[in-house]
Design a protein around this motif. Structure first.
Motif, PDB file in Angstrom:
ATOM      1  N   ALA A   1      50.928 -38.710  -2.064  1.00 38.33           N
ATOM      2  CA  ALA A   1      52.031 -39.012  -3.020  1.00 38.33           C
ATOM      3  C   ALA A   1      52.471 -37.921  -3.858  1.00 38.33           C
ATOM      4  O   ALA A   1      53.854 -37.785  -4.009  1.00 38.33           O
ATOM      5  CB  ALA A   1      51.317 -40.120  -3.803  1.00 38.33           C
ATOM      6  N   PHE A   2      51.620 -37.118  -4.629  1.00 43.70           N
ATOM      7  CA  PHE A   2      51.933 -35.960  -5.470  1.00 43.70           C
ATOM      8  C   PHE A   2      52.670 -34.852  -4.620  1.00 43.70           C
ATOM      9  O   PHE A   2      53.723 -34.364  -5.151  1.00 43.70           O
ATOM     10  CB  PHE A   2      50.727 -35.579  -6.230  1.00 43.70           C
ATOM     11  N   ALA A   3      52.305 -34.727  -3.233  1.00 42.89           N
ATOM     12  CA  ALA A   3      53.047 -33.544  -2.551  1.00 42.89           C
ATOM     13  C   ALA A   3      54.576 -33.905  -2.354  1.00 42.89           C
ATOM     14  O   ALA A   3      55.261 -33.096  -2.489  1.00 42.89           O
ATOM     15  CB  ALA A   3      52.489 -33.266  -1.073  1.00 42.89           C
ATOM     16  N   PHE A   4      54.796 -35.247  -2.055  1.00 45.52           N
ATOM     17  CA  PHE A   4      55.916 -35.716  -1.942  1.00 45.52           C
ATOM     18  C   PHE A   4      56.935 -35.745  -3.189  1.00 45.52           C
ATOM     19  O   PHE A   4      58.178 -35.089  -3.266  1.00 45.52           O
ATOM     20  CB  PHE A   4      55.984 -37.321  -1.343  1.00 45.52           C
ATOM     21  N   LEU A   5      56.403 -35.977  -4.330  1.00 49.50           N
ATOM     22  CA  LEU A   5      56.883 -36.107  -5.635  1.00 49.50           C
ATOM     23  C   LEU A   5      57.388 -34.634  -5.756  1.00 49.50           C
ATOM     24  O   LEU A   5      58.561 -34.087  -6.247  1.00 49.50           O
ATOM     25  CB  LEU A   5      55.931 -36.287  -6.517  1.00 49.50           C
ATOM     26  N   GLY A   6      56.674 -33.312  -5.648  1.00 51.84           N
ATOM     27  CA  GLY A   6      56.690 -32.072  -5.875  1.00 51.84           C
ATOM     28  C   GLY A   6      57.779 -31.587  -4.970  1.00 51.84           C
ATOM     29  O   GLY A   6      58.695 -30.861  -5.215  1.00 51.84           O
ATOM     30  N   GLY A   7      57.516 -32.116  -3.530  1.00 51.50           N
ATOM     31  CA  GLY A   7      58.920 -31.615  -2.744  1.00 51.50           C
ATOM     32  C   GLY A   7      60.096 -32.148  -2.974  1.00 51.50           C
ATOM     33  O   GLY A   7      61.270 -31.235  -2.948  1.00 51.50           O
ATOM     34  N   TRP A   8      60.083 -33.434  -3.465  1.00 52.56           N
ATOM     35  CA  TRP A   8      61.248 -34.048  -3.513  1.00 52.56           C
ATOM     36  C   TRP A   8      61.970 -33.517  -4.973  1.00 52.56           C
ATOM     37  O   TRP A   8      63.478 -33.579  -5.075  1.00 52.56           O
ATOM     38  CB  TRP A   8      61.212 -35.446  -4.052  1.00 52.56           C
ATOM     39  N   THR A   9      61.402 -33.107  -5.845  1.00 52.24           N
ATOM     40  CA  THR A   9      62.118 -32.371  -7.156  1.00 52.24           C
ATOM     41  C   THR A   9      62.078 -30.952  -7.035  1.00 52.24           C
ATOM     42  O   THR A   9      63.170 -30.300  -6.761  1.00 52.24           O
ATOM     43  CB  THR A   9      61.074 -32.922  -8.288  1.00 52.24           C
ATOM     44  N   VAL A  10      60.986 -30.389  -7.287  1.00 47.60           N
ATOM     45  CA  VAL A  10      60.866 -28.921  -7.372  1.00 47.60           C
ATOM     46  C   VAL A  10      61.180 -28.121  -5.864  1.00 47.60           C
ATOM     47  O   VAL A  10      61.879 -26.903  -5.945  1.00 47.60           O
ATOM     48  CB  VAL A  10      59.595 -28.208  -8.041  1.00 47.60           C
ATOM     49  N   GLY A  11      60.646 -28.667  -4.946  1.00 45.30           N
ATOM     50  CA  GLY A  11      60.552 -28.051  -3.681  1.00 45.30           C
ATOM     51  C   GLY A  11      61.739 -27.771  -2.981  1.00 45.30           C
ATOM     52  O   GLY A  11      62.125 -26.924  -2.137  1.00 45.30           O
ATOM     53  N   ARG A  12      63.021 -28.518  -3.491  1.00 46.22           N
ATOM     54  CA  ARG A  12      64.350 -28.013  -2.960  1.00 46.22           C
ATOM     55  C   ARG A  12      65.025 -26.635  -3.120  1.00 46.22           C
ATOM     56  O   ARG A  12      65.411 -26.230  -2.246  1.00 46.22           O
ATOM     57  CB  ARG A  12      65.380 -29.110  -3.621  1.00 46.22           C
ATOM     58  N   ARG A  13      64.501 -26.209  -4.148  1.00 51.03           N
ATOM     59  CA  ARG A  13      64.887 -24.720  -4.514  1.00 51.03           C
ATOM     60  C   ARG A  13      63.917 -23.926  -3.362  1.00 51.03           C
ATOM     61  O   ARG A  13      64.713 -22.768  -3.305  1.00 51.03           O
ATOM     62  CB  ARG A  13      64.411 -24.411  -5.865  1.00 51.03           C
ATOM     63  N   VAL A  14      62.773 -24.090  -3.382  1.00 55.17           N
ATOM     64  CA  VAL A  14      61.833 -23.335  -2.330  1.00 55.17           C
ATOM     65  C   VAL A  14      62.504 -23.315  -1.038  1.00 55.17           C
ATOM     66  O   VAL A  14      62.468 -22.366  -0.482  1.00 55.17           O
ATOM     67  CB  VAL A  14      60.524 -23.660  -2.498  1.00 55.17           C
ATOM     68  N   VAL A  15      62.765 -24.599  -0.554  1.00 53.81           N
ATOM     69  CA  VAL A  15      63.445 -24.765   0.859  1.00 53.81           C
ATOM     70  C   VAL A  15      64.695 -23.646   0.853  1.00 53.81           C
ATOM     71  O   VAL A  15      64.895 -23.134   1.996  1.00 53.81           O
ATOM     72  CB  VAL A  15      63.870 -26.190   1.136  1.00 53.81           C
ATOM     73  N   THR A  16      65.440 -23.732   0.051  1.00 53.01           N
ATOM     74  CA  THR A  16      66.637 -22.930  -0.154  1.00 53.01           C
ATOM     75  C   THR A  16      66.286 -21.364  -0.082  1.00 53.01           C
ATOM     76  O   THR A  16      66.842 -20.273   0.540  1.00 53.01           O
ATOM     77  CB  THR A  16      67.507 -22.972  -1.387  1.00 53.01           C
ATOM     78  N   THR A  17      65.419 -21.001  -0.861  1.00 54.75           N
ATOM     79  CA  THR A  17      64.908 -19.592  -0.935  1.00 54.75           C
ATOM     80  C   THR A  17      64.282 -19.134   0.508  1.00 54.75           C
ATOM     81  O   THR A  17      64.787 -18.289   0.876  1.00 54.75           O
ATOM     82  CB  THR A  17      63.778 -19.470  -1.857  1.00 54.75           C
ATOM     83  N   LEU A  18      63.386 -19.832   0.998  1.00 51.95           N
ATOM     84  CA  LEU A  18      62.880 -19.340   2.591  1.00 51.95           C
ATOM     85  C   LEU A  18      64.041 -19.504   3.620  1.00 51.95           C
ATOM     86  O   LEU A  18      63.823 -18.648   4.216  1.00 51.95           O
ATOM     87  CB  LEU A  18      61.533 -20.428   2.582  1.00 51.95           C
TER      88      LEU A  18
END
Length: 365
Positions: free
Chosen positions: A49-66
Motif C-alpha cells: 500500500a505505501f510503496a504504491f502511494l510513494g510511487g504514485w506521488t513522489v515517484g513520478r519525478r524519479v522515473v523521469t530522472t532515471l
C-alpha cells in the motif's frame, strides 16, 4: 497493439518489481517483524500500500530522472530497456535467493551506467554525485546508530519500557461483528505504543522505498514511450506487492534476526535513523541507497550495544550482565561480524554485477 517484445518487456519489468518487493520489505519492516509488532503477511500488505502511494506521488519525478539524466540522448529503445531491466532483476533475484536485501537504486543506476559507459554517453558528474552520497550516508547511519547504541540505548529502552521479545504484541478478536485488535497477554500499553511507532515509521520507509524504487522497475519502459507513467507505476507497485508477500520472507528473517538482536526499542532507533536519512537524500534529488542505509544503521546499533556490553564485561568480570548468562554469546547476539561481512559484500557485489553485465552486453550490441 502489444508486440511479443513488449510483452517480454512487461514481464521483465514485473520481475524487477517482484524482487524490489522482496528486497525492500525486509529493510522497511524487518525491525517491526523481528520485534513482534506485525506479522510477515501484514508487513507485506502494508509495504504494498505505501510503496504504491510513494510511487504514485513522489515517484513520478524519479522515473523521469532515471529515464533521462544518467545517459545522454535517447538510449531507451524497447530492446535496450529489456536488457537493462534484465540485469537489474537478475542481480536482485540473486540477492533475494541468498536472503540478503540489495540496494535496488544502486543496482538500477549500475545497470544504466553500464549502458552509458558502453555508449560513451554517461553523465559522469551526475553519477559521481550520487555515488558520493551512497558512501557518506551509510557511514552517517552507522556512526549515529553506533553512538546511540553505546551511549543512549539503555536510556531509550528504559524511557520507552518496550522489550519486544519477538512474540506478537497484538491479537485480533474475531468474536464480534467487527474484528478488533487486542493486546496479547503480557504486553503493556507502552510496548503497544512502541510497536505502533515502529510500524508507523516502517510505513514511512515503505513510502520512501516506493518513491525511489518504482522507477527502477519501469523507468526504461516509460522512457522509451512503451508505457504511460500511470500504467508503469501500477505495474511496478503490483509487482512489488507480490514480492512483499512472498520472497520477502527471507529478507525479513535476515533483517529481523540475522544481523543483530533487535528488540523493539532498537527497531525504533533503526527506523528513525534510516527514514530520516532517506528522506533527506530524496529531498535533494539523490536516489537513496535505502537498503544500505538501513542495513548499516542496524549494524551500527548492534556494534554500539556490543561494545557497551564488552566494556561492562571488563568492569563486572564474572557478574551477569543484564541477565546474560553467557557473556560471549550475548555479545555475539548483539553484533554478528561474519553475518555483517556477508551482507555488506553481497550488497556491493550485486550492483557491480549489474554494471559489468550491462556494459558487456551493450558494448557487443
Amino acid at each position: 497493439m502489444f508486440s511479443l517484445l513488449l510483452v517480454i518487456g512487461l514481464v521483465v519489468a514485473a520481475f524487477v518489481g517482484f524482487n524490489v518487493g522482496g528486497s525492500n520489505t525486509g529493510v522497511a519492516f524487518g525491525p517491526a517483524v523481528g520485534s513482534g509488532a506485525v506479522s510477515k503477511l501484514v508487513a507485506g500488505v502494508l509495504m504494498t500500500a505505501f510503496a504504491f502511494l510513494g510511487g504514485w506521488t513522489v515517484g513520478r519525478r524519479v522515473v523521469t530522472t532515471l529515464g533521462s539524466n544518467l545517459v545522454a540522448g535517447d538510449p531507451f529503445t524497447l530492446p535496450v530497456s529489456i536488457g537493462v531491466l534484465f540485469f537489474i532483476g537478475g542481480a536482485l533475484f540473486v540477492s533475494n535467493v541468498f536472503g540478503v536485501p540489495a540496494s535496488t537504486s544502486m543496482t538500477a543506476v549500475g545497470a544504466i551506467a553500464g549502458l552509458g559507459l558502453a555508449r560513451n554517453a554517461l553523465a559522469t558528474d551526475v553519477v559521481l554525485e550520487i555515488v558520493s552520497w551512497w558512501i557518506v550516508a551509510p557511514l552517517i547511519a552507522f556512526w549515529v546508530s553506533g553512538v546511540v547504541g553505546r551511549y543512549g540505548y539503555d536510556a531509550i529502552e528504559a524511557r520507552l519500557a518496550i522489550g519486544g521479545d519477538g512474540g506478537s504484541l497484538f491479537t485480533v478478536d474475531t468474536d464480534g461483528t467487527i474484528p478488533t485488535p487486542e493486546l496479547t497477554d503480557g504486553t503493556t500499553p507502552r510496548e503497544a505504543t512502541g510497536g505502533v511507532l515502529v510500524v508507523g515509521i516502517a510505513c514511512f520507509m515503505a513510502f520512501s522505498a516506493g518513491a525511489s524504487n518504482v522507477a527502477n522497475a519501469v523507468a526504461p519502459l516509460v522512457g522509451s514511450g512503451q508505457l504511460t507513467m500511470n500504467a508503469g507505476i501500477i505495474l511496478a507497485a503490483g509487482a512489488i506487492g507480490l514480492g512483499a508477500v512472498t520472497i520477502a520472507r527471507r529478507t525479513l528473517d535476515t533483517m529481523g534476526d540475522g544481523l543483530t538482536d533487535l528488540p523493539l526499542a532498537a527497531a525504533l532507533v533503526v527506523a528513525v535513523v534510516s527514514a530520516t536519512l532517506v528522506t533527506a537524500l530524496s529531498a535533494i534529488g539523490i536516489p537513496a541507497s535505502f537498503v544500505v542505509i538501513a542495513t548499516m544503521s542496524t549494524v551500527g546499533l548492534g556494534w554500539g550495544r556490543a561494545t557497551r556490553a564488552e566494556g561492562r564485561l571488563l568492569v563486572e568480570a564474572d557478574d551477569v550482565v543484564q541477565g546474560m548468562t553467557d557473556p560471549d554469546v550475548a555479545v555475539g547476539d548483539l553484533y554478528r561480524p561474519w553475518a555483517t561481512l556477508r551482507v555488506v559484500a553481497l550488497q556491493n557485489a550485486v550492483p557491480a554485477v549489474a554494471t559489468v553485465g550491462a556494459y558487456l552486453l551493450f558494448s557487443a550490441w
